[in-house]
Enzyme design. Structure first.
Site, PDB file in Angstrom:
ATOM      1  N   GLN A   1      -8.887  13.429  -2.273  1.00 40.03           N
ATOM      2  CA  GLN A   1      -7.686  13.829  -2.837  1.00 40.03           C
ATOM      3  C   GLN A   1      -7.394  15.423  -3.119  1.00 40.03           C
ATOM      4  O   GLN A   1      -9.350  16.136  -2.477  1.00 40.03           O
ATOM      5  CB  GLN A   1      -8.307  13.687  -4.224  1.00 40.03           C
ATOM      6  CG  GLN A   1      -8.259  11.888  -4.203  1.00 40.03           C
ATOM      7  CD  GLN A   1      -7.989  11.271  -5.525  1.00 40.03           C
ATOM      8  OE1 GLN A   1      -6.634  12.631  -7.263  1.00 40.03           O
ATOM      9  NE2 GLN A   1      -8.647  10.832  -6.205  1.00 40.03           N
TER      10      GLN A   1
ATOM     11  N   HIS B   1      -8.158   7.753   1.938  1.00 37.71           N
ATOM     12  CA  HIS B   1      -7.638   8.878   1.343  1.00 37.71           C
ATOM     13  C   HIS B   1      -8.805   9.913   0.595  1.00 37.71           C
ATOM     14  O   HIS B   1     -10.192  10.219   0.218  1.00 37.71           O
ATOM     15  CB  HIS B   1      -6.207   9.050   0.454  1.00 37.71           C
ATOM     16  CG  HIS B   1      -6.861   7.996  -0.791  1.00 37.71           C
ATOM     17  ND1 HIS B   1      -7.637   6.892  -1.018  1.00 37.71           N
ATOM     18  CD2 HIS B   1      -6.900   8.711  -2.045  1.00 37.71           C
ATOM     19  CE1 HIS B   1      -7.152   6.853  -2.232  1.00 37.71           C
ATOM     20  NE2 HIS B   1      -7.495   8.125  -2.804  1.00 37.71           N
TER      21      HIS B   1
ATOM     22  N   CYS C   1       0.704   3.586   2.732  1.00 39.52           N
ATOM     23  CA  CYS C   1       0.756   3.155   4.900  1.00 39.52           C
ATOM     24  C   CYS C   1       1.812   3.926   5.259  1.00 39.52           C
ATOM     25  O   CYS C   1       3.215   3.815   4.300  1.00 39.52           O
ATOM     26  CB  CYS C   1       0.497   1.967   4.660  1.00 39.52           C
ATOM     27  SG  CYS C   1      -1.234   0.873   4.808  1.00 39.52           S
TER      28      CYS C   1
ATOM     29  N   ASN D   1     -13.768   9.946  -2.594  1.00 38.87           N
ATOM     30  CA  ASN D   1     -14.191   9.002  -3.383  1.00 38.87           C
ATOM     31  C   ASN D   1     -13.901   7.830  -1.760  1.00 38.87           C
ATOM     32  O   ASN D   1     -12.987   7.626  -2.363  1.00 38.87           O
ATOM     33  CB  ASN D   1     -13.736   8.597  -4.768  1.00 38.87           C
ATOM     34  CG  ASN D   1     -13.355  10.128  -5.707  1.00 38.87           C
ATOM     35  OD1 ASN D   1     -14.838  10.983  -5.726  1.00 38.87           O
ATOM     36  ND2 ASN D   1     -12.341  10.206  -6.593  1.00 38.87           N
TER      37      ASN D   1
ATOM     38  N   CYS E   1       0.767  -1.579   0.106  1.00 38.63           N
ATOM     39  CA  CYS E   1      -0.024  -0.114  -0.061  1.00 38.63           C
ATOM     40  C   CYS E   1       0.603   1.721  -0.464  1.00 38.63           C
ATOM     41  O   CYS E   1       2.072   0.985   1.048  1.00 38.63           O
ATOM     42  CB  CYS E   1      -1.116  -0.140   1.018  1.00 38.63           C
ATOM     43  SG  CYS E   1      -1.263   1.684   1.150  1.00 38.63           S
TER      44      CYS E   1
ATOM     45  N   HIS F   1      -7.123   2.339   0.956  1.00 43.43           N
ATOM     46  CA  HIS F   1      -6.103   2.962   2.137  1.00 43.43           C
ATOM     47  C   HIS F   1      -6.940   3.782   2.278  1.00 43.43           C
ATOM     48  O   HIS F   1      -7.220   4.969   1.019  1.00 43.43           O
ATOM     49  CB  HIS F   1      -5.083   3.068   2.436  1.00 43.43           C
ATOM     50  CG  HIS F   1      -4.726   3.396   3.465  1.00 43.43           C
ATOM     51  ND1 HIS F   1      -3.169   3.197   3.794  1.00 43.43           N
ATOM     52  CD2 HIS F   1      -4.505   4.859   3.879  1.00 43.43           C
ATOM     53  CE1 HIS F   1      -3.471   3.971   5.127  1.00 43.43           C
ATOM     54  NE2 HIS F   1      -4.073   5.179   5.079  1.00 43.43           N
TER      55      HIS F   1
ATOM     56  N   HIS G   1      -4.750   1.927   7.654  1.00 43.42           N
ATOM     57  CA  HIS G   1      -5.087   1.195   6.209  1.00 43.42           C
ATOM     58  C   HIS G   1      -7.173   0.722   6.592  1.00 43.42           C
ATOM     59  O   HIS G   1      -7.427   0.919   5.116  1.00 43.42           O
ATOM     60  CB  HIS G   1      -4.279  -0.142   5.994  1.00 43.42           C
ATOM     61  CG  HIS G   1      -4.952  -0.663   4.104  1.00 43.42           C
ATOM     62  ND1 HIS G   1      -3.756  -0.128   3.297  1.00 43.42           N
ATOM     63  CD2 HIS G   1      -5.241  -2.056   4.516  1.00 43.42           C
ATOM     64  CE1 HIS G   1      -4.520  -0.933   2.501  1.00 43.42           C
ATOM     65  NE2 HIS G   1      -5.177  -2.089   3.069  1.00 43.42           N
TER      66      HIS G   1
HETATM   67 ZN   LIG Z   1      -2.102   1.470   3.618  1.00 46.34          ZN
END
Ligand SMILES: [Zn+2]
Length: 380
Positions: free
Chosen positions: A211, A209, A92, A196, A89, A207, A156
């Site tokens: 933007q 997140h 991470c 999203n 990932c 993971h 994660h």
């Molecule tokens: Zn991750």
């Protein structure tokens, strides 16, 4: 590496928006570390063997002569990381600095330049201006701007809806800091913070997140809303967004949560499943203009809506959460969040079919009043 002390926001709200610590990634891109506590974050060193990020923007923008909308053409995004295994990932934290985008023991919040951007910074500080299309039909320009990835937890398996109120509030500050930094740069017209969530939406990294896009142009939706607000003001002398808020509150059927500072409601003409708009009650253009109390309350309301999303069908709801902010000198605009899903029932997805994709004319199979009633049942 640079770090600056706490500095007050640009507006006189008394709110202190903390600056991040900046560090370089192996290919020259920038990563920003934000600390939740009083200790400054400690970035590690990125030891990956990466080719230098291109100096010239690898992407282009072209204007659609039919609609005047700008289109971003970014062929290099084809190579972007697609659903990597968990141990690889890129979001991470990696203390060895060899396998991830985040070289650090751990982190609270990090923001870094997207390795596969739709817009990139090659022209930053060079006085870039968007070509003014007057007569020319085919207008093309470098894809100037910046695309950032925002990791709001190092966990994660986390989710925005499971962040603490303090971390959600910290995110309001991070978005505020990023928005004002990016808006201050040459040629950036509009800044869009969004998340999203869910493979159904097309998310390629699990993971959690978000933007940020810093566009060199005004987007279609902002242009349309601004024109509607101007027309409304010239006809009635009042602010469109304040009128929408007052009308929704007076009607009440679609209101989900109303506090001293914030109102969440399903909009009158919702286009998407589970669509919710969140407005601060006070008229402000962008997140940096909120007071501490308003920012705390907005974060809580945002969390409440996301938690209701998770409870709506008893499983995580795929969603898009998008922040609408406006330049300090914009003549129209009211800070708000628009959230919506593509899941229209426990087992059905909403696909954009002919009317939506071909004409941008939406069809929904549930009234906004019923959507609000369903969401109120799961709102804590
Ligand atoms: Zn991750």
């Amino acid at each position: 590496m640079t770090s600056t002390d706490d500095s007050p926001g640009a507006d006189d709200t008394g709110r202190v928006i903390r600056e991040p610590v900046s560090a370089p990634l192996a290919d020259g891109r920038e990563i920003l570390f934000y600390s939740a506590g009083d200790e400054p974050p400690v970035p590690g060193v990125d030891h990956r063997d990466l080719p230098a990020a291109p100096r010239d923007s690898p992407t282009r923008i072209r204007r659609d002569p039919q609609t005047r909308d700008w289109v971003m053409i970014a062929p290099t995004r084809q190579e972007r990381t697609y659903k990597p295994p968990r141990k690889m990932c890129p979001l991470c934290p990696d203390p060895t600095g060899r396998s991830s985008e985040v070289p650090a023991e751990d982190y609270d919040v990090v923001v870094f330049e997207n390795r596969f951007p739709s817009l990139s910074t090659a022209h930053a500080g060079t006085g870039f201006t968007l070509p003014e299309p007057v007569d020319e039909l085919l207008v093309e320009a470098p894809g100037y701007g910046r695309c950032e990835v925002v990791c709001f937890t190092s966990d994660h398996d986390g989710a925005f809806s499971r962040l603490s109120p303090e971390r959600a509030r910290m995110m309001v500050d991070v978005w505020s800091q990023r928005t004002d930094d990016l808006l201050s740069r040459d040629g950036v017209e509009e800044v869009f913070c969004f998340e999203n969530r869910g493979e159904e939406i097309g998310v390629t990294l699990t993971h959690p997140h978000g933007q940020i896009y810093a566009y060199p142009f005004r987007t279609h939706r902002t242009t349309t809303m601004t024109e509607a607000a101007r027309e409304h003001r010239s006809r009635t002398g009042t602010d469109l967004f304040e009128t929408i808020l007052a009308t929704e509150v007076a009607d009440g059927r679609r209101v989900l949560r109303r506090t001293e500072y914030t109102t969440a409601f399903v909009p009158f003409a919702a286009r998407w499943p589970a669509e919710v708009h969140i407005y601060p009650n006070r008229h402000v253009r962008r997140l940096a203009e909120l007071t501490d109390a308003e920012a705390d309350d907005l974060a809580l309301t945002y969390l409440d809506v996301l938690r209701a999303y998770d409870d709506l069908y008893g499983k995580p709801l795929p969603y898009i959460a998008s922040w609408h902010q406006y330049r300090p000198d914009a003549d129209e605009g009211h800070l708000h969040a628009e959230l919506f899903s593509i899941r229209r029932s426990a087992d059905k997805l909403k696909y954009l079919a002919g009317s939506e994709s071909g004409r941008d004319a939406f069809v929904t199979d549930k009234t906004p009043e019923d959507v609000a009633a369903d969401l109120r049942k799961v709102l804590r």
